[in-house]
Design a protein around this motif. Structure first.
Motif, PDB file in Angstrom:
ATOM      1  N   ASN A 589       0.874  -1.173   0.000  1.00  0.00           N
ATOM      2  CA  ASN A 589       0.000   0.000   0.000  1.00  0.00           C
ATOM      3  C   ASN A 589       0.908   1.220   0.000  1.00  0.00           C
ATOM      4  N   PRO A 590       0.364   2.432  -0.101  1.00  0.00           N
ATOM      5  CA  PRO A 590       1.252   3.606  -0.222  1.00  0.00           C
ATOM      6  C   PRO A 590       2.196   3.821   0.951  1.00  0.00           C
ATOM      7  N   LEU A 591       1.915   3.215   2.092  1.00  0.00           N
ATOM      8  CA  LEU A 591       2.718   3.488   3.281  1.00  0.00           C
ATOM      9  C   LEU A 591       3.753   2.419   3.589  1.00  0.00           C
ATOM     10  N   ARG A 592       3.614   1.225   2.997  1.00  0.00           N
ATOM     11  CA  ARG A 592       4.594   0.176   3.298  1.00  0.00           C
ATOM     12  C   ARG A 592       4.462  -0.977   2.332  1.00  0.00           C
ATOM     13  N   ASP A 593       5.543  -1.760   2.214  1.00  0.00           N
ATOM     14  CA  ASP A 593       5.555  -3.024   1.484  1.00  0.00           C
ATOM     15  C   ASP A 593       5.794  -4.155   2.470  1.00  0.00           C
ATOM     16  N   LEU A 594       5.070  -5.246   2.306  1.00  0.00           N
ATOM     17  CA  LEU A 594       5.386  -6.497   2.989  1.00  0.00           C
ATOM     18  C   LEU A 594       6.003  -7.413   1.947  1.00  0.00           C
ATOM     19  N   TYR A 595       7.220  -7.841   2.195  1.00  0.00           N
ATOM     20  CA  TYR A 595       8.086  -8.457   1.187  1.00  0.00           C
ATOM     21  C   TYR A 595       8.449  -9.860   1.657  1.00  0.00           C
ATOM     22  N   ILE A 596       8.111 -10.877   0.856  1.00  0.00           N
ATOM     23  CA  ILE A 596       8.389 -12.265   1.221  1.00  0.00           C
ATOM     24  C   ILE A 596       9.157 -12.930   0.082  1.00  0.00           C
ATOM     25  N   PRO A 615       8.750   0.314   5.153  1.00  0.00           N
ATOM     26  CA  PRO A 615       7.874   1.496   5.144  1.00  0.00           C
ATOM     27  C   PRO A 615       8.285   2.524   4.089  1.00  0.00           C
ATOM     28  N   PHE A 616       7.300   3.033   3.357  1.00  0.00           N
ATOM     29  CA  PHE A 616       7.459   4.169   2.443  1.00  0.00           C
ATOM     30  C   PHE A 616       8.446   3.915   1.308  1.00  0.00           C
ATOM     31  N   VAL A 617       8.755   2.657   1.027  1.00  0.00           N
ATOM     32  CA  VAL A 617       9.749   2.393  -0.016  1.00  0.00           C
ATOM     33  C   VAL A 617       9.243   2.856  -1.380  1.00  0.00           C
ATOM     34  N   ARG A 618       7.942   2.782  -1.601  1.00  0.00           N
ATOM     35  CA  ARG A 618       7.403   3.178  -2.911  1.00  0.00           C
ATOM     36  C   ARG A 618       7.450   4.690  -3.132  1.00  0.00           C
ATOM     37  N   TRP A 619       7.647   5.444  -2.079  1.00  0.00           N
ATOM     38  CA  TRP A 619       7.798   6.892  -2.240  1.00  0.00           C
ATOM     39  C   TRP A 619       9.063   7.232  -3.012  1.00  0.00           C
TER      40      TRP A 619
END
Length: 654
Positions: A589-596, A615-619
């Motif tokens: 989502n815009p505020l964080r990625d959950l990465y597996i 957190p915020f990586v997509r920013w």
């Protein structure tokens, strides 16, 4: 037959580039209008035959013509058709043919849209593009022919495309990056043509700036897409590693950023002329250096191509010719250029000069950090490591004054500015930025990270000073909203560019200081908790594609006990090359990625699983897009179109 058509077309493209390099330049020297007028048709011919050659190679991939060595080494009958198209640039020879198609495309676009330029100047610019083309076409024909045959032994099937490149990100990343790299050759050609004609004035800068902005936009987007691809495809979860090949694209971007600011000063104030030319030469030279690093075999990287000393020697020679030749011309001509414009210490000119100095310093740091280990090793002095800690620490101290200048420069007038007039808004901006930078982590984070606070302060400073600048610009006008709307595209381009950079800083500061990474052992049915999230390994399935098989693990994700979605992470085996790749599972989502990311299967049947909360990586990537939008707005500013139109009318009346 298709290989012969492609090879012959490539030879014809070389012939056109050779004529383009000679005939218009002779015409400009002699004042022969007929010779100069040939520049455009020769450019179109170079592009047409390069395009035919590229289409021929693409046809070879689509039809599975394994009599072509390059197709046999980089494709297979099992490869999906869309990856067969992208496999054209999946290795050295084809990627360089794409490079030449982009080079010829830039030249053709320049020929098409340069009709408003003075004939002599346009002829010189296109001739320089032809000279560059001569070097590259010779490189292909002598060392990197993509149409070599496998005859008489034609393989039944090919070796398949590199599994790392069988990804949507690689469909768009190389073309974008090449458009940026090669686009800097246009700025270089403008600079060399200006030196040859002795015309280093504001008109030259105005002609060159939209083309330089276009190259900068493509380079920005190419770097962002490359970062995004490495983030999810390589399975390590990082967005930048200071890899030498990453640095090879970053250095021209830094110089191009300095160049577009320097061109603005030359265009509007008639100063920084020699400096601007030097930046144009440096930007393209660094693009060539990046090409040498990637293709010579002097470094090993997931981004680089196969080693070939002969190719490396050719590229090194061409790089030396371009750099030495352009610098000799610069030394002979630039010293005669004198700027008579005066400006005081506290002025926009000085702010932009500081901006340039910091960007060039950053480029030198990256250049030294990239080349020193290579030189050290080539001299037989052993291995020396210059990696992420070095670059991060140096850039931390460089970015602080750079951000300060970004905030102040747009608010300062040209020539002179009284410091007292800006003391209050700048002090207010600083206080608000510090307050925001401290308050956000205190309120929303579990702990306060000092570097994150500094990053947020810098981002807030840029955002607040940008708003302050807009307020000051319209403060003296009665109707404020119309005044804001009437601001030119170039001004809004600056706003988007600076705000985009602030967004990038926010993403970097927060993901670097608040990301969580865990590597755990998990089997079907296991749950791992990283508050407030829980990750449950639901089941493992076997999947098959056209040229791969995989073990696909499905993970259910919950937040505070409430299921928010599921992701699939794969361990994929490509059957022809027998390479294993990780397909990352992402819940975003815009505020964080959950990465597996799935690791190796362990002896007891469980799996090593890497789980990251970022957190915020997509920013970071969103900020890059905003910066590119800013460049597009600046490039399409009406003043370029109006002044060119006025010039056309003036020339028509003569």
């Amino acid at each position: 037959m298709i290989a012969e058509i492609g090879h012959f077309s490539l030879a014809l493209a070389f012939a056109f580039s050779l004529l383009l390099a000679i005939v218009p330049m002779v015409g400009a020297y002699r004042g022969h209008g007929g010779y100069m007028a040939l520049a455009r048709p020769l450019t179109y011919g170079m592009f047409i035959f390069t395009a035919i050659s590229y289409i021929a190679l693409t046809t070879g991939f689509l039809t599975g013509d394994f009599s072509i060595v390059y197709v046999a080494n980089n494709s297979s009958t099992l490869l999906p058709w869309y990856y067969r198209i992208t496999a054209v640039w999946g290795s050295h020879e084809g990627s360089f043919l794409l490079w030449m198609l982009v080079q010829a495309g830039w030249a053709a676009a320049l020929a098409l849209y340069s009709t408003r330029l003075p004939l002599t100047f346009a002829a010189r610019v296109l001739a320089v593009m032809g000279i560059i083309g001569v070097g590259f076409y010779l490189f292909m024909l002598l060392t990197s022919n993509p149409f070599d045959r496998t005859l008489p032994l034609i393989p039944i099937d090919g070796r398949d495309m590199n599994p790392l490149l069988q990804d949507p990100g690689m469909i768009i990343h190389p073309p974008l990056l090449y458009f940026g790299y090669v686009g800097l050759s246009v700025a270089f050609s403008f600079a060399i043509a200006a030196l040859l004609g002795g015309r280093l004035d504001s008109a030259w800068a105005r002609w060159s700036r939209p083309w330089t902005l276009a190259a900068w936009i493509f380079l920005t987007l190419g770097i962002m897409v490359g970062s995004w691809w490495a983030y999810y495809e390589l399975g390590w979860g990082g967005w930048w590693f200071w890899d030498p090949v990453e640095n090879a694209s970053f250095m021209p971007w830094l110089i191009a950023t300095a160049l577009i600011h320097s061109l603005a000063v030359t265009e509007k104030r008639g100063t920084f002329k020699s400096w601007t030319v030097l930046l144009a030469i440096s930007g393209f030279s660094l693009s060539l250096l990046g090409t040498f690093l990637v293709r010579s075999g002097v470094l090993v990287s997931v981004h680089s191509f196969a080693a070939d000393p002969k190719r490396g020697l050719f590229l090194l020679g061409f790089l030396a010719v371009v750099i030495i030749g352009s610098l000799v011309l610069y030394a002979l001509r630039a010293s005669k250029v004198v700027s008579h414009t005066r400006y005081e210490l506290f002025s926009r000119e000085v702010m932009l000069l500081i901006n340039n100095v910091l960007l060039v310093t950053a480029t030198v740091v990256v250049l030294v950090g990239t080349l020193l280990p290579l030189v050290h090793q080539q001299l037989g002095l052993g291995s020396v490591s210059i990696g992420e800690p070095f670059f991060n620490s140096v850039f931390f101290w460089l970015i602080i004054p750079f951000v300060v200048v970004i905030g102040i420069a747009p608010m300062v007038r040209w020539r002179r500015q009284k410091m007292a007039e800006l003391a209050k808004p700048l002090f207010l901006a600083l206080v608000l930025a510090v307050a925001i930078g401290i308050a956000l982590p205190v309120i929303f984070a579990d702990y306060v990270a000092g570097l994150a606070v500094i990053g947020l302060i810098m981002a807030a400073w840029i955002a607040i000073t940008t708003v302050q600048e807009l307020r000051l610009r319209i403060a003296s006008r009665e109707q404020k909203l119309p005044a804001l709307v009437k601001l030119g595209r170039s001004h809004w381009g600056m706003v988007f560019g600076h705000v985009g950079f602030a967004v990038v800083i926010i993403g970097i500061a927060l993901v670097q200081n608040y990301e969580v990474e865990r590597t755990v052992r998990m089997a079907e049915g296991d749950t791992f908790v990283q508050a407030p999230y829980s990750f449950t390994f639901k089941h493992l399935n076997h999947r098959e594609g056209s040229n791969w098989v995989s073990d696909a693990a499905t993970f259910e994700i919950a937040r505070n006990g409430k299921v928010i979605g599921s992701v699939v992470s794969e361990k994929r085996m490509y059957t022809i090359q027998r390479q294993v790749q990780t397909q990352t599972g992402l819940q975003v989502n815009p505020l964080r990625d959950l990465y597996i990311a799935m690791g190796e299967q362990l002896s007891d049947g469980s799996w090593a699983v890497r789980i990251q909360v970022k957190p915020f990586v997509r920013w970071i990537w969103f900020g890059g897009v905003l910066m590119a939008i800013g460049g597009l707005l600046s490039m399409t500013d009406k003043r370029y179109r109006l002044k060119r139109k006025q010039q056309t009318l003036q020339e028509a009346s003569l």
